[in-house]
Design a protein around this motif. Structure first.
Motif, mmCIF file in Angstrom:
data_model
loop_
_atom_site.group_PDB
_atom_site.id
_atom_site.type_symbol
_atom_site.label_atom_id
_atom_site.label_comp_id
_atom_site.label_asym_id
_atom_site.label_seq_id
_atom_site.Cartn_x
_atom_site.Cartn_y
_atom_site.Cartn_z
ATOM 1 N N MET A 72 -26.269 10.944 -17.673
ATOM 2 C CA MET A 72 -25.052 11.692 -17.505
ATOM 3 C C MET A 72 -24.933 12.712 -18.635
ATOM 4 S SD MET A 72 -21.057 10.481 -17.534
ATOM 5 C CE MET A 72 -21.222 9.332 -16.222
ATOM 6 N N ILE A 73 -24.509 13.890 -18.286
ATOM 7 C CA ILE A 73 -24.344 14.959 -19.264
ATOM 8 C C ILE A 73 -23.081 14.690 -20.078
ATOM 9 C CG2 ILE A 73 -23.914 17.431 -19.550
ATOM 10 C CD1 ILE A 73 -25.577 17.838 -16.976
ATOM 11 N N LYS A 74 -23.250 14.622 -21.410
ATOM 12 C CA LYS A 74 -22.126 14.304 -22.289
ATOM 13 C C LYS A 74 -21.763 15.437 -23.234
ATOM 14 C CE LYS A 74 -23.216 9.468 -22.112
ATOM 15 N NZ LYS A 74 -23.920 8.386 -22.712
ATOM 16 N N LEU A 84 -27.350 24.349 2.398
ATOM 17 C CA LEU A 84 -28.649 23.711 2.235
ATOM 18 C C LEU A 84 -28.747 22.357 2.930
ATOM 19 C CD1 LEU A 84 -29.290 24.578 -1.513
ATOM 20 C CD2 LEU A 84 -30.263 25.691 0.494
ATOM 21 N N GLY A 85 -27.629 21.803 3.379
ATOM 22 C CA GLY A 85 -27.637 20.518 4.070
ATOM 23 C C GLY A 85 -27.609 19.323 3.140
ATOM 24 N N PHE A 86 -27.090 19.501 1.943
ATOM 25 C CA PHE A 86 -27.066 18.422 0.957
ATOM 26 C C PHE A 86 -25.679 17.795 0.874
ATOM 27 C CE2 PHE A 86 -30.289 21.035 -1.715
ATOM 28 C CZ PHE A 86 -31.309 20.660 -0.871
ATOM 29 N N THR A 87 -25.654 16.487 0.716
ATOM 30 C CA THR A 87 -24.448 15.771 0.326
ATOM 31 C C THR A 87 -24.843 14.982 -0.913
ATOM 32 O OG1 THR A 87 -23.764 15.615 2.624
ATOM 33 C CG2 THR A 87 -22.648 14.165 1.073
ATOM 34 N N ILE A 88 -24.811 15.668 -2.045
ATOM 35 C CA ILE A 88 -25.240 15.078 -3.312
ATOM 36 C C ILE A 88 -24.061 15.125 -4.280
ATOM 37 C CG2 ILE A 88 -26.831 15.264 -5.256
ATOM 38 C CD1 ILE A 88 -28.854 16.538 -3.353
ATOM 39 N N PRO A 89 -23.536 13.963 -4.664
ATOM 40 C CA PRO A 89 -22.425 13.950 -5.615
ATOM 41 C C PRO A 89 -22.907 14.199 -7.045
ATOM 42 C CG PRO A 89 -23.000 11.729 -4.984
ATOM 43 C CD PRO A 89 -23.889 12.640 -4.191
ATOM 44 N N ILE A 90 -21.967 14.463 -7.922
ATOM 45 C CA ILE A 90 -22.315 14.709 -9.317
ATOM 46 C C ILE A 90 -22.530 13.388 -10.049
ATOM 47 C CG2 ILE A 90 -21.125 16.918 -9.338
ATOM 48 C CD1 ILE A 90 -18.847 15.609 -10.871
ATOM 49 N N ASN A 91 -23.241 13.459 -11.162
ATOM 50 C CA ASN A 91 -23.495 12.324 -12.065
ATOM 51 C C ASN A 91 -24.246 11.175 -11.401
ATOM 52 O OD1 ASN A 91 -22.199 13.569 -14.280
ATOM 53 N ND2 ASN A 91 -20.212 12.927 -13.493
ATOM 54 N N VAL A 92 -25.213 11.498 -10.545
ATOM 55 C CA VAL A 92 -26.025 10.473 -9.892
ATOM 56 C C VAL A 92 -27.463 10.521 -10.407
ATOM 57 C CG1 VAL A 92 -27.007 9.745 -7.679
ATOM 58 C CG2 VAL A 92 -24.602 10.355 -7.818
ATOM 59 N N GLY A 94 -30.659 11.568 -12.993
ATOM 60 C CA GLY A 94 -31.034 11.832 -14.374
ATOM 61 C C GLY A 94 -31.756 13.168 -14.472
ATOM 62 N N PRO A 95 -32.214 13.544 -15.668
ATOM 63 C CA PRO A 95 -32.918 14.819 -15.837
ATOM 64 C C PRO A 95 -34.269 14.801 -15.129
ATOM 65 C CG PRO A 95 -33.006 13.545 -17.857
ATOM 66 C CD PRO A 95 -32.099 12.805 -16.931
ATOM 67 N N GLY A 96 -34.754 15.980 -14.774
ATOM 68 C CA GLY A 96 -36.054 16.100 -14.135
ATOM 69 C C GLY A 96 -36.002 15.966 -12.629
ATOM 70 N N LEU A 97 -34.855 16.205 -12.029
ATOM 71 C CA LEU A 97 -34.708 16.142 -10.578
ATOM 72 C C LEU A 97 -35.494 17.259 -9.914
ATOM 73 C CD1 LEU A 97 -33.350 15.173 -7.927
ATOM 74 C CD2 LEU A 97 -31.417 16.651 -8.545
ATOM 75 N N SER A 98 -36.187 16.936 -8.838
ATOM 76 C CA SER A 98 -36.902 17.941 -8.050
ATOM 77 C C SER A 98 -36.615 17.700 -6.579
ATOM 78 C CB SER A 98 -38.409 17.860 -8.308
ATOM 79 O OG SER A 98 -39.086 18.773 -7.465
ATOM 80 N N ILE A 99 -35.803 18.572 -5.996
ATOM 81 C CA ILE A 99 -35.545 18.525 -4.562
ATOM 82 C C ILE A 99 -36.591 19.416 -3.921
ATOM 83 C CG2 ILE A 99 -33.899 19.013 -2.731
ATOM 84 C CD1 ILE A 99 -31.668 18.585 -4.803
ATOM 85 N N ALA A 100 -37.478 18.818 -3.141
ATOM 86 C CA ALA A 100 -38.644 19.535 -2.636
ATOM 87 C C ALA A 100 -38.275 20.590 -1.586
ATOM 88 C CB ALA A 100 -39.651 18.556 -2.063
ATOM 89 N N TYR A 143 -34.983 22.120 1.238
ATOM 90 C CA TYR A 143 -33.611 21.959 1.686
ATOM 91 C C TYR A 143 -33.626 21.356 3.073
ATOM 92 C CZ TYR A 143 -34.423 26.706 3.515
ATOM 93 O OH TYR A 143 -34.932 27.811 4.127
ATOM 94 N N GLY A 144 -32.564 20.685 3.414
ATOM 95 C CA GLY A 144 -32.434 19.928 4.647
ATOM 96 C C GLY A 144 -31.569 18.720 4.361
ATOM 97 N N SER A 145 -31.346 17.926 5.339
ATOM 98 C CA SER A 145 -30.414 16.808 5.237
ATOM 99 C C SER A 145 -30.807 15.813 4.136
ATOM 100 C CB SER A 145 -30.362 16.091 6.582
ATOM 101 O OG SER A 145 -29.539 14.969 6.486
ATOM 102 N N ILE A 146 -30.031 15.804 3.070
ATOM 103 C CA ILE A 146 -30.157 14.800 2.010
ATOM 104 C C ILE A 146 -28.750 14.271 1.746
ATOM 105 C CG2 ILE A 146 -30.732 14.331 -0.394
ATOM 106 C CD1 ILE A 146 -32.822 16.532 -0.256
ATOM 107 N N VAL A 147 -28.573 12.964 1.925
ATOM 108 C CA VAL A 147 -27.269 12.340 1.739
ATOM 109 C C VAL A 147 -27.418 11.239 0.692
ATOM 110 C CG1 VAL A 147 -25.392 11.081 2.847
ATOM 111 C CG2 VAL A 147 -26.645 12.817 4.132
ATOM 112 N N ILE A 148 -26.622 11.328 -0.373
ATOM 113 C CA ILE A 148 -26.665 10.366 -1.472
ATOM 114 C C ILE A 148 -25.265 9.777 -1.653
ATOM 115 C CG2 ILE A 148 -27.254 10.010 -3.905
ATOM 116 C CD1 ILE A 148 -29.605 11.152 -2.381
ATOM 117 N N ASN A 149 -25.189 8.466 -1.790
ATOM 118 C CA ASN A 149 -23.914 7.809 -2.048
ATOM 119 C C ASN A 149 -23.491 8.068 -3.490
ATOM 120 O OD1 ASN A 149 -22.404 5.212 -3.119
ATOM 121 N ND2 ASN A 149 -22.003 5.386 -0.929
ATOM 122 N N LYS A 150 -22.199 8.260 -3.704
ATOM 123 C CA LYS A 150 -21.708 8.596 -5.039
ATOM 124 C C LYS A 150 -21.861 7.472 -6.053
ATOM 125 C CE LYS A 150 -16.959 7.271 -4.163
ATOM 126 N NZ LYS A 150 -15.573 7.650 -4.219
#
Length: 183
Positions: free
Chosen positions: A1-3, A74-82, A84-90, A92-99
């Motif tokens: 989490m970014i502090k 882009l078709g994303f449902t990505i909440p904040i603070n889920v 860590g660093p180094g995220l790579s979304i390959a 765009y298209g349907s990506i759904v992440i629970n908060k």
């Protein structure tokens, strides 16, 4: 989490490295829509977590609108603070992440992925995890570090470190050699 601001800049740098981008330029805005989304994600995380002054709160509201618009485009449902660093979304298209999910460093995620909750519990995913296209992960499970999840896998139980998993329901296909640390 970014502090703090240092964390924010670190997250931005690590996300760019995950996309093999060394420097952000105006041209990159149109060449990498997923990286542009990630930069906005990190910015909104910074303003949500760190800027408690009036201007910071006001700018956070403006950023939320831009974030929502990009999420829809882009078709994303990505909440904040889920993530860590180094995220790579390959892609765009349907990506759904629970908060309530918790995903570690250096995650590479593909389209048509769903990470959700089951019975009120959400997954915890370790560092250096590859999530292939069409993967479904749900429930109060833990996925270890250095795990690769094959395309269209349905993951509903926990897996250890260094596993290659796939199938419906997912099972361990093999174990990869743990990375060697060079001193």
């Amino acid at each position: 989490m970014i502090k703090n601001k240092t964390d924010y800049l670190y997250y931005l740098q690590r996300d760019m490295e995950a996309h093999n981008v060394s420097k952000w330029g105006i041209r990159m805005r149109y060449q990498h829509p997923t990286l542009r989304f990630q930069r906005l994600l990190r910015k909104i995380e910074y303003y949500k977590n760190c800027r408690k002054d009036f201007i910071g709160k006001f700018y956070f509201i403006i950023l939320k609108f831009a974030f929502h618009k990009q999420s829809i485009n882009l078709g994303f449902t990505i909440p904040i603070n889920v993530f860590g660093p180094g995220l790579s979304i390959a892609h765009y298209g349907s990506i759904v992440i629970n908060k309530n999910s918790n995903i570690g460093e250096n995650c590479r995620i593909h389209s048509a992925t769903n990470i959700g909750e089951s019975k009120g519990e959400s997954p915890t995913i370790g560092n250096n995890v590859y999530i292939g296209p069409g993967v479904k992960i749900f429930g109060g499970i833990t996925i270890g570090d250095n795990v690769s999840i094959g395309a269209n896998a349905v993951v509903n139980k926990s897996f250890p470190d260094n596993a290659i998993i796939g199938g419906v329901p997912a099972k361990v296909l093999s174990f990869q050699e743990s990375p060697k640390i060079l001193i």
